[in-house]
Design a protein around this motif. Sequence first.
Motif, short mmCIF file in Angstrom:
data_model
loop_
_atom_site.label_atom_id
_atom_site.label_comp_id
_atom_site.label_asym_id
_atom_site.label_seq_id
_atom_site.Cartn_x
_atom_site.Cartn_y
_atom_site.Cartn_z
N TRP A 55 0.79 -1.23 0.00
CA TRP A 55 0.00 0.00 0.00
C TRP A 55 0.83 1.29 0.00
N ALA A 56 2.14 1.20 -0.16
CA ALA A 56 2.98 2.41 -0.12
C ALA A 56 2.57 3.44 -1.17
N TYR A 57 2.21 2.99 -2.34
CA TYR A 57 1.84 3.92 -3.41
C TYR A 57 0.34 3.91 -3.71
N GLY A 58 -0.44 3.35 -2.81
CA GLY A 58 -1.88 3.31 -2.97
C GLY A 58 -2.56 3.53 -1.65
N ARG A 59 -3.87 3.44 -1.66
CA ARG A 59 -4.64 3.62 -0.44
C ARG A 59 -5.59 2.45 -0.27
N VAL A 107 11.26 -0.86 6.30
CA VAL A 107 10.98 -2.06 5.51
C VAL A 107 12.22 -2.90 5.24
N ALA A 108 13.41 -2.31 5.41
CA ALA A 108 14.65 -3.07 5.21
C ALA A 108 15.79 -2.37 5.94
N VAL A 150 12.66 2.84 4.08
CA VAL A 150 11.33 3.00 4.67
C VAL A 150 10.25 3.05 3.60
N ALA A 151 9.02 2.85 4.06
CA ALA A 151 7.82 3.07 3.26
C ALA A 151 7.00 4.12 4.01
N ASP A 156 8.42 3.78 -1.09
CA ASP A 156 8.74 2.42 -0.69
C ASP A 156 10.21 2.21 -1.00
N TYR A 157 10.91 1.59 -0.08
CA TYR A 157 12.36 1.42 -0.19
C TYR A 157 13.07 2.76 -0.33
#
Length: 158
Positions: A10-14, A114-115, A127-128, A135-136
């Motif tokens: 969901w990083a680039y969506g909702r 996230v990593a 991070v996201a 994301d990343y």
Amino acid sequence: MAAVRYAHKWAYGRNPAFYDYEKLGGDCTNFASQCLFAGTGVMNYTKDFGWYYIDSNQKAPAWTGVEYLHQFLTRDPIAQGPVGEEVDLKQVRPGDILQLSFSGERYQHTPVVVAVGVNIRPETIWVAAHSYDADYRPLSSYEYQQLRCLHITGVVFP
């Protein structure tokens, strides 16, 4: 790892199950809370001091507020829901929460780790986030004055 998978998805969506607060001050802590919920599966419905989301008008301040989320995660005494503690940057792990202060006066942004690379430093933490969807994204790409690291130590089940 469920929190990290959710963050990637969901990083680039909702997620339509949750309101998008982007135009009401930002969606970053809402997104971080969704990730935490995906990882723990537990909410705390204590009015005012809990951590929950029912709908856009029925949610705890901690669900969307940077400072309130910090207060909830580090609460004493420990109650139902995810639990965290402030740690040094070298102790963060995927699924943890970071909070950034751009002004140096208050914290304003809540990305999700996230990593993490082998030699832990801002360049090797990714991070996201929402509100600056990413994301990343390397932590080092943010221009912040202060950083607060919240390691998720566990969850208290009902």
